[in-house]
Enzyme design. Structure first.
Site, PDB file in Angstrom:
ATOM      1  N   CYS A  33     -25.950  33.267  55.416  1.00 14.80           N
ATOM      2  CA  CYS A  33     -24.683  33.523  54.714  1.00 14.80           C
ATOM      3  C   CYS A  33     -24.481  35.001  54.385  1.00 14.80           C
ATOM      4  CB  CYS A  33     -24.656  32.697  53.424  1.00 14.80           C
ATOM      5  SG  CYS A  33     -23.226  33.031  52.383  1.00 14.80           S
ATOM      6  N   TRP A  66     -26.444  22.260  50.837  1.00 13.04           N
ATOM      7  CA  TRP A  66     -27.580  23.174  50.993  1.00 13.04           C
ATOM      8  C   TRP A  66     -28.855  22.535  50.443  1.00 13.04           C
ATOM      9  CZ3 TRP A  66     -26.548  27.134  54.014  1.00 13.04           C
ATOM     10  CH2 TRP A  66     -25.263  27.693  54.026  1.00 13.04           C
ATOM     11  N   ARG A  98     -17.523  21.908  46.381  1.00 14.12           N
ATOM     12  CA  ARG A  98     -18.797  21.862  47.089  1.00 14.12           C
ATOM     13  C   ARG A  98     -19.720  22.917  46.508  1.00 14.12           C
ATOM     14  NH1 ARG A  98     -18.408  25.991  50.966  1.00 14.12           N
ATOM     15  NH2 ARG A  98     -16.322  26.910  51.017  1.00 14.12           N
ATOM     16  N   SER A 117     -19.672  36.138  44.715  1.00 16.58           N
ATOM     17  CA  SER A 117     -20.460  37.298  45.152  1.00 16.58           C
ATOM     18  C   SER A 117     -19.863  38.623  44.713  1.00 16.58           C
ATOM     19  CB  SER A 117     -20.631  37.275  46.672  1.00 16.58           C
ATOM     20  OG  SER A 117     -19.382  37.388  47.335  1.00 16.58           O
ATOM     21  N   TYR A 164     -13.544  35.408  60.288  1.00 16.79           N
ATOM     22  CA  TYR A 164     -13.362  33.974  60.083  1.00 16.79           C
ATOM     23  C   TYR A 164     -11.932  33.548  60.416  1.00 16.79           C
ATOM     24  CZ  TYR A 164     -17.983  33.440  58.028  1.00 16.79           C
ATOM     25  OH  TYR A 164     -19.340  33.397  57.852  1.00 16.79           O
TER      26      TYR A 164
END
Length: 289
Positions: A33, A66, A98, A117, A164
């Site tokens: 990621c 995950w 999620r 982030s 993306y």
């Protein structure tokens, strides 16, 4: 792993509610990621390993999300959970989204502090000045913040998220539009680096981390899986030199696992890869040359 809007937790590391204490927080990330790798790089660059521990989830996502299958017993040894979603539910039993990475967890309460982030990067860069190692780079210097913020906005829109958009295009016209935006920006960045060591000259900054995580995934994943295939990273003379130089810095190198990236992008793309074949190439040993 894409930046689709999901509910997020927005606690502030270094605030009264979340004071900075050694061992109080844990970063959960994955080598596949890009959004979480930039936190892992930042943590090492600033020398915060004793302040914030880290745990890694498997790069291949399961039906349950995950998973901590890289650890002995397939459980995170500090948080004692097998799937990341457990922490989300422990933090908010009614959490509707999620489980995403990166995530900063408060070890004592086993609840999430923050999972965005951009916010985590800013908090580490501005609130941890008393805890960073003596020779740590100033990645967000006050005299460059306006310029860094402006460039970061471009990197986010046209590179980090831009690639993306190439993958997600539903029509030929949209694909070509985002394809051209992505590669035109890479051309401009390659020209920018013709006479600069880093994006802002000799000084390593926050922006370099953000660009690097996309460059590290370019040839091994984006070129094929995302059809971002006008040319390879190695075809950009300045971007390639720049990416390799960053890779020689331990914080970048130690968090870059090309096999995990390749495997994750291949096996998390079941629609485009129903036979679950992991590509053998490209040869990533050239990053060492």
């Amino acid at each position: 792993m894409t930046k689709t809007p999901v509910p997020h937790f927005s606690g502030i590391l270094g605030s009264a509610a979340y004071p900075i204490e050694a061992g109080r927080y844990r970063l959960i990330w994955s080598e596949i990621c890009p959004w979480s790798q930039r936190i892992a790089i930042l943590r090492r660059l600033l020398g915060l390993e004793d302040i914030i521990s880290e745990g890694k989830v498997n790069p291949v996502i399961t039906e349950q999300g995950w998973q901590f299958s890289l650890d002995e017993g397939q459980r995170d040894p500090v948080l004692d959970i097998d799937y990341l979603m457990a922490i989300y539910k422990q933090t908010d039993a009614d959490y509707p989204g999620r489980a995403t990475i990166p995530v900063i967890v408060e070890v004592t309460t086993k609840k999430i502090v923050n999972n965005e982030s951009q916010e985590i990067m800013l908090q580490l860069e501005t609130n941890f000045s008393d805890f960073v190692k003596a020779d740590a780079p100033d990645l967000y210097p006050e005299n460059l913040r306006a310029e860094i913020d402006a460039l970061n906005a471009i990197l986010l829109e046209e590179i980090n998220q831009g690639v993306y958009k190439v993958k997600a295009a539903k029509t030929q016209a949209d694909y070509e539009k985002y394809f051209n935006i992505f590669f035109n920006r890479l051309d401009e960045l390659d020209a920018r680096l013709a006479e600069r060591r880093f994006l802002f000259g000799e000084q390593l900054t926050d922006s370099d981390i953000r660009l690097y995580v996309s460059l590290a995934r370019f040839d091994v994943a984006y070129y094929t899986t995302f059809r971002a295939n006008r040319n390879c990273l190695t075809d950009f003379p300045n971007l390639w030199r720049y990416a390799k130089e960053l890779y020689q810095i331990p914080a970048f190198r130690e968090t870059t696992n090309f096999d995990a990236i390749k495997k994750g992008f291949a096996l998390n793309n079941l629609e485009g890869n129903p036979n679950r074949i992991v590509p053998l190439g490209p040869d990533t040993s050239i990053w060492d040359k």
